[in-house]
Design an enzyme around this catalytic site. Sequence first.
Site, PDB file in Angstrom:
ATOM      1  N   GLY A  16     -38.297  28.399   0.013  1.00  0.00           N
ATOM      2  CA  GLY A  16     -38.174  28.335   1.467  1.00  0.00           C
ATOM      3  C   GLY A  16     -39.342  29.012   2.142  1.00  0.00           C
ATOM      4  O   GLY A  16     -39.900  29.976   1.619  1.00  0.00           O
ATOM      5  N   GLY A  21     -43.276  34.254   6.286  1.00  0.00           N
ATOM      6  CA  GLY A  21     -43.750  34.128   4.915  1.00  0.00           C
ATOM      7  C   GLY A  21     -42.852  33.252   4.073  1.00  0.00           C
ATOM      8  O   GLY A  21     -41.956  32.588   4.579  1.00  0.00           O
ATOM      9  N   THR A  22     -43.101  33.269   2.777  1.00  0.00           N
ATOM     10  CA  THR A  22     -42.425  32.362   1.849  1.00  0.00           C
ATOM     11  C   THR A  22     -41.411  33.119   1.006  1.00  0.00           C
ATOM     12  O   THR A  22     -41.616  34.277   0.671  1.00  0.00           O
ATOM     13  CB  THR A  22     -43.479  31.704   0.934  1.00  0.00           C
ATOM     14  OG1 THR A  22     -44.494  31.124   1.763  1.00  0.00           O
ATOM     15  CG2 THR A  22     -42.859  30.608   0.085  1.00  0.00           C
ATOM     16  N   ASP A 140     -30.786  37.369  13.514  1.00  0.00           N
ATOM     17  CA  ASP A 140     -31.402  36.061  13.244  1.00  0.00           C
ATOM     18  C   ASP A 140     -30.429  35.198  12.444  1.00  0.00           C
ATOM     19  O   ASP A 140     -30.794  34.573  11.455  1.00  0.00           O
ATOM     20  CB  ASP A 140     -32.721  36.244  12.484  1.00  0.00           C
ATOM     21  CG  ASP A 140     -33.525  34.944  12.396  1.00  0.00           C
ATOM     22  OD1 ASP A 140     -33.352  34.073  13.275  1.00  0.00           O
ATOM     23  OD2 ASP A 140     -34.318  34.787  11.449  1.00  0.00           O
TER      24      ASP A 140
END
Length: 314
Positions: A16, A21-22, A140
Amino acid sequence: MAQGASFPYEEVAEIGGGAYGTVYKARDTESGKFVALKSVRVQTDQDGLPISTVREVALLKRLEQFDHPNVVRLMDVCAIQRTDSETKVTLVFEHVDQDLKTYLEKAPAPGLSQDRIKDLMRQLLCGLGFLHSNRVMHRDLKPENVLVTSGGQVKLADFGLARIYSCHMALTPVVVTLWYRPPEVLLGSSYATPVDIWSTGCIFAEMFRRKPLFCGESEMDQLGKIFQVIGLPSEEEWPKDVTITRKQFLPPNHPPITNFVPELSEQGAELLLEMLTFDPLQRISALNALEHEYLKEEETADTEGSTREGDAIP
């Protein structure tokens, strides 16, 4: 927090990418178990890590002592100093194969059963109630941050990271979605744990609709779409500490909430509206939502893996 030590994780696949970032699926080279790695680059002073990041990580680690079934486990934290002014902090979480977004997409038409949605909501609210009782805001919450195991267990992920991330610039051009943000955040007002309840209400509606409830393209557009569903708040309810005024919105002719989520029962619609209440002080809490009649109704025999009758909303 391991600092500068050898990194005992081997990246296996990218699972993802977000605004910060990743995320990688990795293997623990010692145990052989799969984990999820999330890294953030943080600015450091001459004393090492910024104290705000240390505080956030310490709080996440403290929650681990409780081992809550609906909260993803933070298994390790590694910090590697890249330069004198920058440190890469990698958070190592238990790995769960899918998130709620994928889970909803994979559900055969016409979608999840009412009982399955209730079960998912109970678990989500249990995890949220635990975080809030420990003074942790998620900030979030969205389907991508709600993980679902192969056995149907809900685990909240990425909680507590929003504050770490918000201190630093986004690493990629990916836009952080507005769709699950409550009015007080969109308006730039002060906020607290009720922000997560609003997001949970959006997710609740999405479980039925299989598409987001509010898909705004800007803060103003998002607010307009919200008011079309919940109505325009009164002048008294409008926060005083914001630059956006109530006059900037035309009072919408808003239909009942069941027009947007037709499968909801009367009690389900009542719970949804208590979550999507404009005034955060009047919004239902996670623990009170768990006690709501809708979630306390008897479950029928029609549970795991079953689907609703009728067509999905186009």
